[in-house]
Enzyme design. Sequence first.
Site, PDB file in Angstrom:
ATOM      1  N   GLU A 183      44.190 -49.703  24.571  1.00 48.47           N
ATOM      2  CA  GLU A 183      45.428 -49.528  25.327  1.00 48.47           C
ATOM      3  C   GLU A 183      46.548 -49.155  24.358  1.00 48.47           C
ATOM      4  O   GLU A 183      46.819 -49.860  23.400  1.00 48.47           O
ATOM      5  CB  GLU A 183      45.772 -50.824  26.068  1.00 48.47           C
ATOM      6  CG  GLU A 183      44.680 -51.214  27.048  1.00 48.47           C
ATOM      7  CD  GLU A 183      45.084 -52.356  27.974  1.00 48.47           C
ATOM      8  OE1 GLU A 183      46.241 -52.818  27.902  1.00 48.47           O
ATOM      9  OE2 GLU A 183      44.224 -52.774  28.771  1.00 48.47           O
TER      10      GLU A 183
ATOM     11  N   GLU B 121      49.083 -53.171  37.046  1.00 47.95           N
ATOM     12  CA  GLU B 121      49.153 -54.412  36.267  1.00 47.95           C
ATOM     13  C   GLU B 121      49.958 -55.470  37.003  1.00 47.95           C
ATOM     14  O   GLU B 121      50.914 -55.144  37.713  1.00 47.95           O
ATOM     15  CB  GLU B 121      49.905 -54.152  34.956  1.00 47.95           C
ATOM     16  CG  GLU B 121      49.148 -53.393  33.929  1.00 47.95           C
ATOM     17  CD  GLU B 121      49.820 -53.547  32.570  1.00 47.95           C
ATOM     18  OE1 GLU B 121      49.277 -54.297  31.749  1.00 47.95           O
ATOM     19  OE2 GLU B 121      50.885 -52.945  32.345  1.00 47.95           O
TER      20      GLU B 121
ATOM     21  N   ASP C  29      49.308 -47.869  28.374  1.00 54.04           N
ATOM     22  CA  ASP C  29      49.746 -49.182  28.835  1.00 54.04           C
ATOM     23  C   ASP C  29      51.215 -49.121  29.263  1.00 54.04           C
ATOM     24  O   ASP C  29      51.963 -48.256  28.806  1.00 54.04           O
ATOM     25  CB  ASP C  29      49.589 -50.170  27.667  1.00 54.04           C
ATOM     26  CG  ASP C  29      49.445 -51.599  28.145  1.00 54.04           C
ATOM     27  OD1 ASP C  29      49.573 -51.846  29.353  1.00 54.04           O
ATOM     28  OD2 ASP C  29      49.208 -52.472  27.282  1.00 54.04           O
TER      29      ASP C  29
ATOM     30  N   ASN D  10      44.440 -54.115  22.849  1.00 54.48           N
ATOM     31  CA  ASN D  10      45.802 -53.591  22.719  1.00 54.48           C
ATOM     32  C   ASN D  10      45.996 -53.067  21.301  1.00 54.48           C
ATOM     33  O   ASN D  10      45.746 -53.777  20.332  1.00 54.48           O
ATOM     34  CB  ASN D  10      46.814 -54.690  23.003  1.00 54.48           C
ATOM     35  CG  ASN D  10      46.856 -55.025  24.469  1.00 54.48           C
ATOM     36  OD1 ASN D  10      47.371 -54.266  25.275  1.00 54.48           O
ATOM     37  ND2 ASN D  10      46.270 -56.160  24.830  1.00 54.48           N
TER      38      ASN D  10
ATOM     39  N   GLU E 291      40.628 -57.195  29.865  1.00 57.32           N
ATOM     40  CA  GLU E 291      41.570 -56.907  28.783  1.00 57.32           C
ATOM     41  C   GLU E 291      41.575 -58.098  27.839  1.00 57.32           C
ATOM     42  O   GLU E 291      41.655 -59.254  28.273  1.00 57.32           O
ATOM     43  CB  GLU E 291      42.998 -56.678  29.315  1.00 57.32           C
ATOM     44  CG  GLU E 291      44.001 -56.444  28.168  1.00 57.32           C
ATOM     45  CD  GLU E 291      45.412 -56.072  28.626  1.00 57.32           C
ATOM     46  OE1 GLU E 291      45.675 -56.093  29.841  1.00 57.32           O
ATOM     47  OE2 GLU E 291      46.239 -55.769  27.741  1.00 57.32           O
TER      48      GLU E 291
HETATM   49  P1  C2E Z   1      50.320 -56.229  28.039  1.00 51.11           P
HETATM   50  O1  C2E Z   1      49.363 -55.413  27.258  1.00 51.11           O
HETATM   51  O2  C2E Z   1      51.158 -55.508  29.031  1.00 51.11           O
HETATM   52  O3  C2E Z   1      49.470 -57.349  28.713  1.00 51.11           O
HETATM   53  C1  C2E Z   1      49.661 -57.820  29.987  1.00 51.11           C
HETATM   54  C2  C2E Z   1      50.492 -59.058  29.973  1.00 51.11           C
HETATM   55  O4  C2E Z   1      50.834 -59.419  31.291  1.00 51.11           O
HETATM   56  C3  C2E Z   1      49.746 -60.254  29.417  1.00 51.11           C
HETATM   57  O5  C2E Z   1      50.698 -61.062  28.754  1.00 51.11           O
HETATM   58  C4  C2E Z   1      49.229 -60.934  30.646  1.00 51.11           C
HETATM   59  O6  C2E Z   1      48.962 -62.299  30.464  1.00 51.11           O
HETATM   60  C5  C2E Z   1      50.390 -60.726  31.563  1.00 51.11           C
HETATM   61  N1  C2E Z   1      49.981 -60.746  32.972  1.00 51.11           N
HETATM   62  C6  C2E Z   1      48.785 -60.474  33.483  1.00 51.11           C
HETATM   63  N2  C2E Z   1      48.801 -60.600  34.829  1.00 51.11           N
HETATM   64  C7  C2E Z   1      50.047 -60.967  35.163  1.00 51.11           C
HETATM   65  C8  C2E Z   1      50.702 -61.271  36.421  1.00 51.11           C
HETATM   66  O7  C2E Z   1      50.117 -61.208  37.490  1.00 51.11           O
HETATM   67  N3  C2E Z   1      52.001 -61.618  36.374  1.00 51.11           N
HETATM   68  C9  C2E Z   1      52.688 -61.698  35.213  1.00 51.11           C
HETATM   69  N4  C2E Z   1      53.948 -62.072  35.245  1.00 51.11           N
HETATM   70  N5  C2E Z   1      52.106 -61.427  33.995  1.00 51.11           N
HETATM   71  C10 C2E Z   1      50.801 -61.056  33.986  1.00 51.11           C
HETATM   72  P2  C2E Z   1      50.452 -61.708  27.371  1.00 51.11           P
HETATM   73  O8  C2E Z   1      49.028 -62.102  27.233  1.00 51.11           O
HETATM   74  O9  C2E Z   1      51.504 -62.716  27.160  1.00 51.11           O
HETATM   75  O10 C2E Z   1      50.679 -60.491  26.378  1.00 51.11           O
HETATM   76  C11 C2E Z   1      51.924 -59.923  26.243  1.00 51.11           C
HETATM   77  C12 C2E Z   1      51.841 -58.668  25.454  1.00 51.11           C
HETATM   78  O11 C2E Z   1      51.443 -58.934  24.120  1.00 51.11           O
HETATM   79  C13 C2E Z   1      50.784 -57.721  25.980  1.00 51.11           C
HETATM   80  O12 C2E Z   1      51.327 -57.002  27.052  1.00 51.11           O
HETATM   81  C14 C2E Z   1      50.495 -56.884  24.789  1.00 51.11           C
HETATM   82  O13 C2E Z   1      51.448 -55.858  24.651  1.00 51.11           O
HETATM   83  C15 C2E Z   1      50.702 -57.858  23.655  1.00 51.11           C
HETATM   84  N6  C2E Z   1      49.400 -58.320  23.178  1.00 51.11           N
HETATM   85  C16 C2E Z   1      48.582 -59.243  23.739  1.00 51.11           C
HETATM   86  N7  C2E Z   1      47.488 -59.422  22.989  1.00 51.11           N
HETATM   87  C17 C2E Z   1      47.606 -58.587  21.942  1.00 51.11           C
HETATM   88  C18 C2E Z   1      46.779 -58.317  20.803  1.00 51.11           C
HETATM   89  O14 C2E Z   1      45.690 -58.861  20.621  1.00 51.11           O
HETATM   90  N8  C2E Z   1      47.249 -57.398  19.911  1.00 51.11           N
HETATM   91  C19 C2E Z   1      48.427 -56.755  20.107  1.00 51.11           C
HETATM   92  N9  C2E Z   1      48.800 -55.869  19.187  1.00 51.11           N
HETATM   93  N10 C2E Z   1      49.197 -56.985  21.151  1.00 51.11           N
HETATM   94  C20 C2E Z   1      48.820 -57.899  22.061  1.00 51.11           C
HETATM   95 CA    CA Z   2      47.797 -54.180  27.492  1.00 58.03          CA
HETATM   96 CA    CA Z   3      50.832 -53.690  30.085  1.00 53.68          CA
END
Ligand code: C2E
Ligand code: CA
Ligand code: CA
Length: 591
Positions: free
Chosen positions: A447, A535, A478, A415, A356
Amino acid sequence: MARFSVLLDEVHNLRLASHNFAMLCLSASTLSDSGPNDARVVRQRLREISGLWARLRNAGDHILHGSDNHLIQIMSKAFTRQTEDSFRCFEDIGISICTQLLFDQRPETTELRELLRVVTEDLHQTIDGLLAAARHVGQIGDQSASRLASVDELTGLPNRRALYDHIQRYDAGHWPHSNVAVMQIDLDRLKIINDTMGHAAGDKALRHASAAMVSFDHPNMFVARTGGDEFVLLLFGDFDSDALKDIADQLIAAISTPFIVEGKECYAGASVGIETGSFADGLPLDSFIRNADLALYTAKNGGRGKSRFFSPTLRTQIEKVEELQSHMREGLQKGEFRPYFQPQVEGRSGKIVGFESLARWHHPSRGVLTPFHFLSAAEDARLLDQLDQHLMVSTFTTLRTWIDQGLDVPQVSLNLTTSRLLDVDLVDSILFAASDAGVDPSKISVEILESAMIDNTSKRMIENIKNLSAAGIKVELDDFGTGHASISNLRHFRVDRIKIDRSFVKDVHLYSELARITSAMIGLAHSLRIDVLAEGIETPEERLVLNALGCDHIQGFGVAHPMPASDVPDWLQATQTTKKLPPRRRKNSAA
Ligand code: C2E
Ligand code: CA
Ligand code: CA
């Protein structure tokens, strides 16, 4: 030059159209035998003629509203109440023929011929007067270089300079109304149209929008194109806020009607900021315009396609957003935003099934920032599209490099911001970026938030999702389980995988209810032949339970944290190659 030639063109067009229209009315009442059908054709032509008339009058109005007294004199002689009346009369007879045809009552031909002759002749006399005036105006206009500077070449509308000339006249107290409403109008999708369909399409969008505004029939209205996709509309007179909101919504609807570019339907959309004021307060009109611009800003942040009124608190809110916006813009330019990649593996074998792509900001003073720190700010600052586009391109380029290095990366997922799902150009823009990077669509997955399904299940969104699948791009839901999407939605399109939200996974080994819910979700998905990924798997215990429940894929810190692209080859080497190609030992190898 554009405005004068526009005027001349429009007069010519109207003359031709009115002649053809008279012929059409005659043949419809003698030749054909399906009244309602003929009525439709006649009505359509009549509408075209009304549009021509509106444009012609607007072109004339701009000369009337200009600052060249000589031209104003010529135009005001040509544009009299009689001119207007003779067009209305022509229009009336058109409408009446239309109505008769609709009820299959064919007008008596000799009578009709006579009537049409009189009305058309009258209109043509008027038009000839206009033609002469237009030629005259054109000659003078062509000679007057300074006049050209006040016209927007593309749309024929007055430009920013003409607007301010106009305002000066107003400020000087030359007008009958002391109150004014200012609407700052901005096209929502000009950038994406330019980016994805080319500048000719963008030009068409601008002309479409300006025609929509111009044909909006209101006395004491002045429209100017003041920048790339910005227009200012002034309404002189007294309006209450309900009436203004109504007008703004009508404008948005008119601009948002689709237009065709190379056989493809395209729409520009618009947002509107509104401010009202009175000259009696001694305020300069351009301060109203600035306020309307601030209101527009919040209208855009509020999801576009909306209108907003100015209020004083807007200013401080906007200053904060602007500071962040400028930092982010700088960061985007300097390449501070990068995709990180989190592996997704088969729960049992640990075999890689994809990555991802997750946004990270390498902030110059604050270190590596996760989306929590900037995502909603980016959205407020209207930078999300740019950010997503940048990350998408960067993700595809990275994927290409991995493939070239011979790494086994089955797919990467992006995403998708929910608002982009409503974008007509969504699929094209992904395919374009993929082909640019040399990445096959089958390697891409998107997603979509499960919650997008309930709030926004529009026709366009369903179409987009179907088109993604048709293009070979995979579609995933997602944060599944949190969005309360109706399962029945899944009938409308193909979903390749659901991603069970971390809230159902965390401590799943400790709570049997969680395990039961998760098990039900997995069963449901499998019955629809949809894959399941869990996830946020952090511990071996969680992984064990999910495996036992039949979950196909897992993702989480327990497998790996999101990592920069440069770490991926080593990670794959460490976790995959050994599994795929276990080192063979010869039994009696010579040591
Ligand atoms: P998401 O799509 O649900 O992505 C998964 C989030 O959970 C990611 O946070 C990831 O780092 C985190 N995660 C993964 N494994 C674990 C785990 O074992 N435990 C916990 N506590 N967290 C875990 P991240 O990278 O901070 O991203 C947060 C949200 O921001 C994402 O949720 C997604 O909705 C959004 N996002 C991230 N990158 C992009 C992007 O390029 N564009 C857009 N539009 N949204 C993004
Ligand atoms: Ca995602
Ligand atoms: Ca997610």
